[in-house]
Design a protein around this motif. Structure first.
Motif, PDB file in Angstrom:
ATOM      1  N   ARG A 301       0.848  -1.187   0.000  1.00 41.46           N
ATOM      2  CA  ARG A 301       0.000   0.000   0.000  1.00 41.46           C
ATOM      3  C   ARG A 301       0.884   1.237   0.000  1.00 41.46           C
ATOM      4  N   PRO A 302       0.748   2.107  -0.982  1.00 41.47           N
ATOM      5  CA  PRO A 302       1.584   3.312  -1.037  1.00 41.47           C
ATOM      6  C   PRO A 302       1.389   4.171   0.214  1.00 41.47           C
ATOM      7  N   PRO A 303       2.452   4.628   0.830  1.00 35.22           N
ATOM      8  CA  PRO A 303       2.310   5.439   2.051  1.00 35.22           C
ATOM      9  C   PRO A 303       1.599   6.756   1.799  1.00 35.22           C
ATOM     10  N   GLN A 304       1.629   7.287   0.550  1.00 35.10           N
ATOM     11  CA  GLN A 304       0.945   8.549   0.265  1.00 35.10           C
ATOM     12  C   GLN A 304      -0.554   8.442   0.530  1.00 35.10           C
ATOM     13  N   LEU A 305      -1.131   7.253   0.289  1.00 36.42           N
ATOM     14  CA  LEU A 305      -2.565   7.086   0.514  1.00 36.42           C
ATOM     15  C   LEU A 305      -2.907   7.213   1.990  1.00 36.42           C
ATOM     16  N   THR A 306      -2.076   6.677   2.824  1.00 39.37           N
ATOM     17  CA  THR A 306      -2.310   6.771   4.261  1.00 39.37           C
ATOM     18  C   THR A 306      -2.175   8.205   4.754  1.00 39.37           C
ATOM     19  N   ASP A 307      -1.198   8.912   4.218  1.00 39.51           N
ATOM     20  CA  ASP A 307      -0.913  10.264   4.702  1.00 39.51           C
ATOM     21  C   ASP A 307      -1.828  11.321   4.085  1.00 39.51           C
ATOM     22  N   LEU A 308      -2.150  11.177   2.787  1.00 39.99           N
ATOM     23  CA  LEU A 308      -2.826  12.255   2.049  1.00 39.99           C
ATOM     24  C   LEU A 308      -4.232  11.905   1.591  1.00 39.99           C
ATOM     25  N   GLY A 309      -4.617  10.625   1.609  1.00 30.51           N
ATOM     26  CA  GLY A 309      -5.885  10.246   1.011  1.00 30.51           C
ATOM     27  C   GLY A 309      -5.741  10.111  -0.492  1.00 30.51           C
ATOM     28  N   LEU A 310      -6.787   9.612  -1.156  1.00 30.61           N
ATOM     29  CA  LEU A 310      -6.697   9.342  -2.587  1.00 30.61           C
ATOM     30  C   LEU A 310      -6.464  10.602  -3.403  1.00 30.61           C
ATOM     31  N   ALA A 311      -7.256  11.641  -3.161  1.00 30.20           N
ATOM     32  CA  ALA A 311      -7.107  12.870  -3.954  1.00 30.20           C
ATOM     33  C   ALA A 311      -5.729  13.482  -3.765  1.00 30.20           C
ATOM     34  N   GLY A 312      -5.266  13.554  -2.527  1.00 29.51           N
ATOM     35  CA  GLY A 312      -3.948  14.116  -2.276  1.00 29.51           C
ATOM     36  C   GLY A 312      -2.830  13.276  -2.866  1.00 29.51           C
ATOM     37  N   ALA A 313      -2.966  11.932  -2.770  1.00 27.60           N
ATOM     38  CA  ALA A 313      -1.938  11.052  -3.323  1.00 27.60           C
ATOM     39  C   ALA A 313      -1.876  11.172  -4.847  1.00 27.60           C
ATOM     40  N   VAL A 314      -3.043  11.327  -5.497  1.00 23.84           N
ATOM     41  CA  VAL A 314      -3.054  11.491  -6.954  1.00 23.84           C
ATOM     42  C   VAL A 314      -2.425  12.827  -7.344  1.00 23.84           C
ATOM     43  N   ARG A 315      -2.698  13.869  -6.573  1.00 21.53           N
ATOM     44  CA  ARG A 315      -2.055  15.168  -6.857  1.00 21.53           C
ATOM     45  C   ARG A 315      -0.542  15.068  -6.674  1.00 21.53           C
ATOM     46  N   ASP A 316      -0.122  14.270  -5.690  1.00 27.44           N
ATOM     47  CA  ASP A 316       1.311  14.061  -5.496  1.00 27.44           C
ATOM     48  C   ASP A 316       1.919  13.343  -6.710  1.00 27.44           C
TER      49      ASP A 316
END
Length: 428
Positions: A301-316
């Motif tokens: 599981r990508p750590p960005q999803l845990t930290d930022l949520g789906l929308a934030g991880a996609v923007r990242d």
């Protein structure tokens, strides 16, 4: 509550708030703009049908068939049919543009072939078929609907018309007074919503035929990329076992040996030694790394999803894509973890394909919840021509999507643009 915004007219018709939305006005604009557009196809259909009409008229009137007239009309009709693939080019272009009023989903452009190839290209003859349908069927449907609207308007005006002129005849009934006309006016008021839905359905049907006939061949139309789910599950299971074996036979023994060596070193180093602190930190990090590796085996599981949520991880992801990427997210509630992870990998792989293969100058990512479905769309303005049969990237992506019960659709005509659309179940 989840977002349930319709993306085209046919979908909006299923909503209870259809009449209170902007879709009826968009349907009205589409229907009104159809009137001048269908004039030329209607004339063409009349010219092509003229020889048959002349023969039928002569036979019904029991008079000789005017062969010179029929011959002339036949020559004109044949010439018109022969030139039809060229004559329908501007009509098809206008219809592709107008379709966005009621269905903004991207429509693949026609193949970029020369004029001489129009007669051999199936897309050209589909445009001819659309012109014939537009000139023959649509006017009849609109005329019938207009008669229904006029009838309803007459019933509404009945209380004001009755008693001021001759009696109004409604089938077997005659209305002489305003009081007798009131029940019919009430029925007309109750029928207004039905007329609104009927008009919307009429326009949605016209738009569906336009998309079907003008949407390109099977090679360029939006099509579903499907794979065998049995092969998919066995493939993922084999990959999971491989990771477990590599960790157990390769990484884990070395990490265990390193942890033991660090533990022995801590025993040999006095607590007051300057090296005791860093050595203890290294020993603790080695043990944490072993825990992290076990988590990797259980599920990536990508750590960005845990930290930022789906929308934030996609923007990242978009910020590091190497080209301008616009992200539009309409997510009212957090997405289930499995769906969220799949959506992230879809965007990651799609943007990687855009960067490596598309030759695009920009891209756009859209995330939206429609009912109980998460829709992920990645489109670019590149060269197009993406084909699942020529590589494993798209088929592997379709495998991942199918594993969670979703589907992947692709539109990538030669010359672009390319659209990857993924629909994932979003049950909570």
């Amino acid at each position: 509550m989840t977002s349930d915004r319709p993306i085209h007219l046919a979908q909006a018709l299923h909503g209870r708030r259809f009449l209170l939305s902007a879709w009826p006005w968009r349907a009205l604009a589409y229907a009104a703009s159809s009137v001048p557009v269908l004039a030329a196809p209607a004339v063409g259909v009349a010219v092509v049908a003229a020889p048959l009409l002349a023969v039928v008229s002569a036979v019904r009137q029991d008079r000789p068939v005017p062969l010179p007239v029929v011959g002339f009309l036949t020559v004109v009709a044949v010439a018109l049919l022969a030139l039809a693939p060229l004559l329908t080019v501007p009509l098809a272009a206008v219809e592709r543009w107008r379709l966005r009023l009621v269905d903004p989903r991207p429509l693949p452009p026609p193949p970029n072939t020369g004029l001489a190839a129009r007669w051999a290209d199936a897309a050209g003859w589909r445009e001819v078929a659309y012109a014939g349908w537009l000139g023959a069927v649509v006017p009849a449907a609109y005329t019938l609907f207009a008669l229904l609207v006029l009838l309803d308007a007459a019933l509404l005006a009945g209380p004001w018309l009755a008693g001021h002129a001759d009696p109004i005849t409604l089938g077997p009934t005659t209305v002489d007074t305003p009081g007798e006309a009131v029940p019919y006016a009430i029925v007309a008021v109750l029928l207004l919503p039905a007329l609104g839905y009927l008009g919307g359905a009429l326009v949605a049907g016209q738009a569906a035929v336009a998309r079907w006939l003008l949407g390109g061949s099977a090679d360029t139309a939006l099509r579903e990329v499907t794979r065998s789910r049995a092969r998919l599950v066995s493939g993922y299971e084999a990959e999971r076992r491989r990771i477990e074996r590599d960790l157990h036979d390769g990484v884990q023994p070395r990490l265990t040996s390193l942890t033991v060596q660090l533990g022995l070193a801590r025993l040999d180093v006095p607590d007051e030694s300057p090296a005791a602190g860093p050595l203890a930190v290294a020993h603790g990090q080695a043990k944490e790394l072993m825990v992290l590796l076990r988590q990797v085996v259980q599920g990536i599981r990508p750590p960005q999803l845990t930290d930022l949520g789906l929308a934030g991880a996609v923007r990242d992801l978009a910020s590091g894509a190497g080209l301008p990427v616009t992200v539009r997210a309409d997510l009212a509630w957090p997405v289930p973890e499995l769906t969220e992870t799949t959506a992230w990998f879809v965007v990651s792989e799609a943007l990687a394909n855009v960067t490596r293969h598309a030759g695009a100058s920009r891209a756009e990512v859209r995330l939206a919840e429609t009912g109980r479905t998460l829709v992920v769309e990645v489109r670019d303005d590149g060269r197009g021509g993406a084909d699942p049969a020529r590589g494993s990237g798209l088929t592997g992506l379709a495998d991942r999507v199918a594993a969670v019960g979703g589907r992947l659709l692709l539109a990538s005509p030669a010359g672009g643009p390319t659209l990857v659309r993924v629909e994932l179940p979003c049950r909570r």
